[in-house]
Design a protein around this motif. Structure first.
Motif, PDB file in Angstrom:
ATOM      1  N   ALA A  10       0.856  -1.198   0.000  1.00 52.28           N
ATOM      2  CA  ALA A  10       0.000   0.000   0.000  1.00 52.28           C
ATOM      3  C   ALA A  10       0.886   1.239   0.000  1.00 52.28           C
ATOM      4  O   ALA A  10       1.821   1.340   0.806  1.00 52.28           O
ATOM      5  CB  ALA A  10      -0.899  -0.001   1.232  1.00 52.28           C
ATOM      6  N   VAL A  11       0.606   2.161  -0.934  1.00 53.75           N
ATOM      7  CA  VAL A  11       1.410   3.387  -1.029  1.00 53.75           C
ATOM      8  C   VAL A  11       0.482   4.593  -1.133  1.00 53.75           C
ATOM      9  O   VAL A  11      -0.662   4.482  -1.607  1.00 53.75           O
ATOM     10  CB  VAL A  11       2.369   3.343  -2.252  1.00 53.75           C
ATOM     11  CG1 VAL A  11       3.335   2.170  -2.164  1.00 53.75           C
ATOM     12  CG2 VAL A  11       1.608   3.312  -3.579  1.00 53.75           C
ATOM     13  N   SER A  12       0.997   5.761  -0.725  1.00 53.19           N
ATOM     14  CA  SER A  12       0.165   6.980  -0.787  1.00 53.19           C
ATOM     15  C   SER A  12       0.280   7.658  -2.144  1.00 53.19           C
ATOM     16  O   SER A  12      -0.658   8.291  -2.612  1.00 53.19           O
ATOM     17  CB  SER A  12       0.614   7.985   0.289  1.00 53.19           C
ATOM     18  OG  SER A  12       0.824   7.334   1.493  1.00 53.19           O
ATOM     19  N   ASP A  13       1.474   7.521  -2.790  1.00 55.36           N
ATOM     20  CA  ASP A  13       1.705   8.232  -4.055  1.00 55.36           C
ATOM     21  C   ASP A  13       2.322   7.244  -5.047  1.00 55.36           C
ATOM     22  O   ASP A  13       3.519   6.943  -4.973  1.00 55.36           O
ATOM     23  CB  ASP A  13       2.639   9.423  -3.789  1.00 55.36           C
ATOM     24  CG  ASP A  13       2.922  10.220  -5.050  1.00 55.36           C
ATOM     25  OD1 ASP A  13       3.104  11.447  -4.946  1.00 55.36           O
ATOM     26  OD2 ASP A  13       2.970   9.615  -6.148  1.00 55.36           O
ATOM     27  N   LEU A  14       1.515   6.759  -5.954  1.00 59.01           N
ATOM     28  CA  LEU A  14       1.952   5.670  -6.852  1.00 59.01           C
ATOM     29  C   LEU A  14       3.140   6.091  -7.714  1.00 59.01           C
ATOM     30  O   LEU A  14       4.093   5.316  -7.888  1.00 59.01           O
ATOM     31  CB  LEU A  14       0.782   5.224  -7.737  1.00 59.01           C
ATOM     32  CG  LEU A  14       0.967   3.897  -8.479  1.00 59.01           C
ATOM     33  CD1 LEU A  14       1.154   2.745  -7.503  1.00 59.01           C
ATOM     34  CD2 LEU A  14      -0.207   3.618  -9.410  1.00 59.01           C
ATOM     35  N   GLU A  38     -12.460  -2.011  -6.665  1.00 55.24           N
ATOM     36  CA  GLU A  38     -11.660  -2.090  -5.430  1.00 55.24           C
ATOM     37  C   GLU A  38     -11.227  -0.701  -4.970  1.00 55.24           C
ATOM     38  O   GLU A  38     -10.591  -0.578  -3.920  1.00 55.24           O
ATOM     39  CB  GLU A  38     -10.397  -2.936  -5.666  1.00 55.24           C
ATOM     40  CG  GLU A  38     -10.644  -4.416  -5.710  1.00 55.24           C
ATOM     41  CD  GLU A  38     -11.215  -4.979  -4.420  1.00 55.24           C
ATOM     42  OE1 GLU A  38     -12.263  -5.644  -4.472  1.00 55.24           O
ATOM     43  OE2 GLU A  38     -10.650  -4.729  -3.349  1.00 55.24           O
ATOM     44  N   GLY A  39     -11.515   0.324  -5.809  1.00 55.40           N
ATOM     45  CA  GLY A  39     -11.084   1.687  -5.460  1.00 55.40           C
ATOM     46  C   GLY A  39      -9.575   1.783  -5.375  1.00 55.40           C
ATOM     47  O   GLY A  39      -9.003   2.380  -4.455  1.00 55.40           O
ATOM     48  N   VAL A  40      -8.908   1.114  -6.367  1.00 55.47           N
ATOM     49  CA  VAL A  40      -7.437   1.046  -6.287  1.00 55.47           C
ATOM     50  C   VAL A  40      -6.808   1.203  -7.662  1.00 55.47           C
ATOM     51  O   VAL A  40      -7.384   0.811  -8.676  1.00 55.47           O
ATOM     52  CB  VAL A  40      -7.014  -0.307  -5.647  1.00 55.47           C
ATOM     53  CG1 VAL A  40      -7.228  -1.492  -6.575  1.00 55.47           C
ATOM     54  CG2 VAL A  40      -5.575  -0.258  -5.172  1.00 55.47           C
ATOM     55  N   LYS A  41      -5.626   1.860  -7.658  1.00 55.41           N
ATOM     56  CA  LYS A  41      -4.801   1.901  -8.876  1.00 55.41           C
ATOM     57  C   LYS A  41      -3.544   1.102  -8.548  1.00 55.41           C
ATOM     58  O   LYS A  41      -2.921   1.315  -7.510  1.00 55.41           O
ATOM     59  CB  LYS A  41      -4.452   3.347  -9.240  1.00 55.41           C
ATOM     60  CG  LYS A  41      -3.689   3.459 -10.559  1.00 55.41           C
ATOM     61  CD  LYS A  41      -3.525   4.913 -10.997  1.00 55.41           C
ATOM     62  CE  LYS A  41      -2.811   4.991 -12.353  1.00 55.41           C
ATOM     63  NZ  LYS A  41      -2.549   6.411 -12.731  1.00 55.41           N
ATOM     64  N   THR A  42      -3.223   0.159  -9.424  1.00 54.69           N
ATOM     65  CA  THR A  42      -2.089  -0.737  -9.152  1.00 54.69           C
ATOM     66  C   THR A  42      -0.960  -0.495 -10.147  1.00 54.69           C
ATOM     67  O   THR A  42      -1.168   0.057 -11.233  1.00 54.69           O
ATOM     68  CB  THR A  42      -2.528  -2.213  -9.306  1.00 54.69           C
ATOM     69  OG1 THR A  42      -2.899  -2.427 -10.677  1.00 54.69           O
ATOM     70  CG2 THR A  42      -3.704  -2.545  -8.405  1.00 54.69           C
ATOM     71  N   ALA A  57      -4.890   4.124  -3.268  1.00 53.56           N
ATOM     72  CA  ALA A  57      -6.358   4.231  -3.198  1.00 53.56           C
ATOM     73  C   ALA A  57      -6.838   5.284  -4.201  1.00 53.56           C
ATOM     74  O   ALA A  57      -6.247   6.356  -4.321  1.00 53.56           O
ATOM     75  CB  ALA A  57      -6.785   4.624  -1.785  1.00 53.56           C
ATOM     76  N   THR A  58      -7.938   4.958  -4.913  1.00 58.73           N
ATOM     77  CA  THR A  58      -8.533   5.977  -5.793  1.00 58.73           C
ATOM     78  C   THR A  58      -9.683   6.681  -5.064  1.00 58.73           C
ATOM     79  O   THR A  58     -10.242   7.650  -5.579  1.00 58.73           O
ATOM     80  CB  THR A  58      -9.081   5.333  -7.087  1.00 58.73           C
ATOM     81  OG1 THR A  58     -10.003   4.287  -6.723  1.00 58.73           O
ATOM     82  CG2 THR A  58      -7.956   4.736  -7.926  1.00 58.73           C
ATOM     83  N   SER A  62     -12.173   2.866   0.617  1.00 57.33           N
ATOM     84  CA  SER A  62     -11.707   1.677  -0.115  1.00 57.33           C
ATOM     85  C   SER A  62     -10.786   0.901   0.810  1.00 57.33           C
ATOM     86  O   SER A  62     -10.290   1.471   1.803  1.00 57.33           O
ATOM     87  CB  SER A  62     -10.929   2.118  -1.374  1.00 57.33           C
ATOM     88  OG  SER A  62      -9.764   2.828  -0.974  1.00 57.33           O
ATOM     89  N   PRO A  63     -10.538  -0.387   0.550  1.00 53.57           N
ATOM     90  CA  PRO A  63      -9.657  -1.133   1.453  1.00 53.57           C
ATOM     91  C   PRO A  63      -8.292  -0.475   1.643  1.00 53.57           C
ATOM     92  O   PRO A  63      -7.802  -0.361   2.770  1.00 53.57           O
ATOM     93  CB  PRO A  63      -9.536  -2.497   0.754  1.00 53.57           C
ATOM     94  CG  PRO A  63     -10.808  -2.626  -0.034  1.00 53.57           C
ATOM     95  CD  PRO A  63     -11.137  -1.241  -0.487  1.00 53.57           C
TER      96      PRO A  63
END
Ligand SMILES: CC[C@H](C(=O)O)C(=O)SCCNC(=O)CCNC(=O)[C@H](O)C(C)(C)COP(=O)(O)OP(=O)(O)OC[C@H]1O[C@@H](n2cnc3c(N)ncnc32)[C@H](O)[C@@H]1OP(=O)(O)O
Ligand SMILES: [Co+2]
Length: 133
Positions: A10-14, A38-42, A57-58, A62-63
């Protein structure tokens, strides 16, 4: 379980973390992919047989958003590659593990995914991944 498919971080700034992991691993990520549900950018880095999956997290709700609001950046989950996700879910359910989504959902990187609750896996969030054909 055939192998560790990926380690989720998990990161704050991709973008910042993409650069950090590019320096760390000596290679760039091979894809970025948003999973709306999932409200996520991977972002994925291939390392030998396994991968690092960075997760931003987008949306707050979100998780990953909740995880970052309660904890810090860091290891979020471990994902295992399975051949037949439905039979693995049955096996693990029978073995007493808590399945979070019994019906596999669409994940990133062309996978079907299921999660097990960390309270039934020694505090480690476990993901099962089956390649989508
Ligand atoms: C699918 C796209 C992509 C892919 O690979 O294809 C992904 O991997 S997306 C990854 C993000 N999605 C998920 O994580 C889905 C499964 N996760 C969940 O359903 C929740 O995050 C859940 C149930 C693990 C936690 O829910 P929530 O945060 O609402 O509950 P709590 O904060 O009350 O936590 C309950 C309990 O669990 C502990 N916890 C939470 N997250 C983790 C974690 N990542 N690893 C270990 N433990 C975790 C939390 O500390 C609480 O423990 P307690 O002792 O009660 O304090
Ligand atoms: Co994952």
């Amino acid at each position: 379980m055939r192998k560790i498919e990926h380690l989720g971080v998990a990161v704050s700034d991709l973008q910042k973390s993409n650069e950090l992991f590019r320096k760390l691993l000596g290679k760039a990520h091979y894809k970025e992919e948003t999973v709306e549900g999932e409200g996520v950018k991977t972002s994925f880095f291939q390392i030998g047989e396994t991968k690092i999956e960075l997760l931003e997290a987008t949306k707050e709700d979100s998780p990953i958003g909740k995880f970052l609001s309660k904890k810090s950046e860091g290891i979020h989950h471990i994902a295992f590659d399975v051949e037949d996700i439905e039979s693995e879910v049955r096996r693990l359910k029978d073995a007493g593990f808590e399945i979070l989504n019994e019906v596999p959902k669409i994940g990133a990187d062309n996978k079907l995914v299921v999660f097990l609750h960390p309270k039934s896996t020694n505090g480690v969030l476990v993901e099962l991944c089956q390649e989508r054909v």
